[in-house]
Design a protein around this motif. Structure first.
Motif, short mmCIF file in Angstrom:
data_model
loop_
_atom_site.label_atom_id
_atom_site.label_comp_id
_atom_site.label_asym_id
_atom_site.label_seq_id
_atom_site.Cartn_x
_atom_site.Cartn_y
_atom_site.Cartn_z
N GLY A 144 36.12 -10.16 8.10
CA GLY A 144 35.87 -9.18 7.06
C GLY A 144 35.88 -7.76 7.56
O GLY A 144 35.88 -7.50 8.76
N HIS A 145 35.88 -6.83 6.61
CA HIS A 145 35.81 -5.40 6.89
C HIS A 145 34.38 -4.92 6.67
O HIS A 145 33.75 -5.28 5.67
N LEU A 146 33.88 -4.11 7.57
CA LEU A 146 32.61 -3.44 7.33
C LEU A 146 32.84 -2.30 6.35
O LEU A 146 33.81 -1.56 6.45
N ILE A 147 31.94 -2.17 5.40
CA ILE A 147 31.98 -1.08 4.42
C ILE A 147 30.85 -0.12 4.77
O ILE A 147 29.69 -0.51 4.79
N ILE A 148 31.20 1.13 5.09
CA ILE A 148 30.22 2.06 5.62
C ILE A 148 30.09 3.30 4.73
O ILE A 148 30.83 3.45 3.76
N ALA A 149 29.16 4.15 5.09
CA ALA A 149 28.87 5.42 4.42
C ALA A 149 28.13 5.18 3.11
O ALA A 149 28.00 4.05 2.63
N ASN A 150 27.66 6.26 2.54
CA ASN A 150 26.88 6.18 1.32
C ASN A 150 27.78 6.13 0.09
O ASN A 150 28.87 6.69 0.08
N SER A 151 27.28 5.48 -0.94
CA SER A 151 28.01 5.40 -2.20
C SER A 151 27.63 6.57 -3.10
O SER A 151 26.55 7.14 -2.97
N CYS A 152 28.54 6.92 -3.98
CA CYS A 152 28.23 7.93 -5.01
C CYS A 152 28.54 7.32 -6.38
O CYS A 152 29.18 7.94 -7.21
N ALA A 153 28.08 6.08 -6.56
CA ALA A 153 28.36 5.35 -7.79
C ALA A 153 27.74 6.05 -9.00
O ALA A 153 26.67 6.65 -8.92
N SER A 154 28.44 5.95 -10.11
CA SER A 154 27.96 6.50 -11.37
C SER A 154 27.47 5.36 -12.27
O SER A 154 28.14 4.33 -12.37
N ALA A 155 26.34 5.55 -12.90
CA ALA A 155 25.80 4.52 -13.78
C ALA A 155 26.66 4.31 -15.01
O ALA A 155 26.58 3.25 -15.65
N ALA A 156 27.52 5.26 -15.33
CA ALA A 156 28.32 5.16 -16.54
C ALA A 156 29.63 4.41 -16.34
O ALA A 156 30.29 4.05 -17.32
N ASP A 157 30.03 4.17 -15.09
CA ASP A 157 31.32 3.52 -14.82
C ASP A 157 31.14 2.04 -14.52
O ASP A 157 30.10 1.62 -14.02
N ASN A 158 32.17 1.26 -14.84
CA ASN A 158 32.14 -0.16 -14.50
C ASN A 158 32.16 -0.34 -12.98
O ASN A 158 32.80 0.43 -12.26
N LEU A 159 31.46 -1.36 -12.50
CA LEU A 159 31.38 -1.61 -11.07
C LEU A 159 32.77 -1.93 -10.51
O LEU A 159 33.47 -2.80 -11.02
N PRO B 185 34.78 -0.52 -3.43
CA PRO B 185 33.58 -0.13 -2.68
C PRO B 185 32.79 1.04 -3.23
O PRO B 185 31.92 1.56 -2.53
N GLU B 186 33.05 1.51 -4.43
CA GLU B 186 32.25 2.56 -5.07
C GLU B 186 32.08 3.78 -4.16
O GLU B 186 30.97 4.25 -3.90
N ALA B 187 33.20 4.29 -3.68
CA ALA B 187 33.27 5.50 -2.86
C ALA B 187 32.75 5.31 -1.44
O ALA B 187 32.74 6.26 -0.67
N MET B 188 32.31 4.10 -1.08
CA MET B 188 32.01 3.82 0.32
C MET B 188 33.33 3.66 1.07
O MET B 188 34.39 3.51 0.47
#
Length: 235
Positions: free
Chosen positions: A82-97, A100-103
């Motif tokens: 697998g790939h490691l997914i790093i950094a912080n997300s900047c997910a928006s509550a209004a968008d569908n999941l 990696p949600e900007a990670m």
């Protein structure tokens, strides 16, 4: 931790003024070390010939949570690359999941993923490729270069919904079944799981209208994608 500096010595007359100078050099060095060791669990080691090394006696950091994306199956059952997914997300509550949600996807198989839900089941792989999982980092492989070992607990869906688009094959006749093939994607059509995939379920002889909507698929124990239903209907 609090440290009190030693006071300097002073003397006006010789030979005491010269002695005080040497003593003050020692005091200055002691006070410098005390400042360097102002935090708990720090150590200072003098090096032969000059210089010093600052270290720590604190216990190493414990395991950390991370996110992994499964991209391939390993030879051993229940184990994936697998790939490691790093950094912080900047997910928006209004968008569908949509991970990696900007990670950041590190883009290479730098993780060995162990699925506890498949422990003791033998040579099986039940998780969908390109799926994301929350994982616990528990160490590193002995490979060169090493990979992070990520522990997950994920129960795979034996059969899951997919989107299918006919890509090739031929229609059936009264003496032979159809041989339509499909591009298979996730149900939301964002990730391609396979191209030119044949239908696993046996078809009857005769003309068959190919599907171009939804279907059902599953993964074999060796990780091969199998398309069970493509929504075909007799034509």
């Amino acid at each position: 931790m609090m440290h009190t500096s030693l006071p300097l010595w002073s003397a006006r007359e010789e030979p005491f003024r010269a002695i005080a100078g040497h003593v003050n050099e020692i005091i200055h060095q002691v006070n410098t070390n005390a400042a360097l060791l102002g935090a708990d669990s720090l150590t200072l080691t003098r090096l032969a010939g000059g210089g010093a090394v600052i270290g720590t006696t604190a216990a190493p950091a414990g395991p950390r949570m991370t996110v992994v994306k499964i991209t391939a199956v390993e030879t051993g059952g229940g184990k994936y690359a697998g790939h490691l997914i790093i950094a912080n997300s900047c997910a928006s509550a209004a968008d569908n999941l949509a991970l990696p949600e900007a990670m950041i996807d590190t883009g290479n198989n730098n993780a060995l993923v162990l699925n506890l839900a498949e422990n003791g089941l033998g040579d099986v792989h039940t998780l969908a490729l390109n799926s994301f999982h929350s994982a616990l980092g528990v160490g590193y492989t002995a490979e060169n270069p090493p990979r992070a070992i990520a522990l997950i607990y994920a129960i795979g869906s034996p059969v899951f919904a997919v989107t299918v688009t006919q890509t090739g094959g031929y229609n059936g006749t009264s003496a032979s079944p159809a041989s339509w093939t499909y591009r298979v994607q996730t149900a939301d059509a964002t990730v391609t799981l396979g191209v030119n995939i044949e239908l696993t379920r046996p078809r009857p002889n005769g003309s068959m209208a190919p599907g171009n909507a939804f279907g059902l698929a599953f993964y074999q124990a060796n990780g091969n994608l199998q398309l069970w239903d493509a929504g075909e209907i007799p034509d």
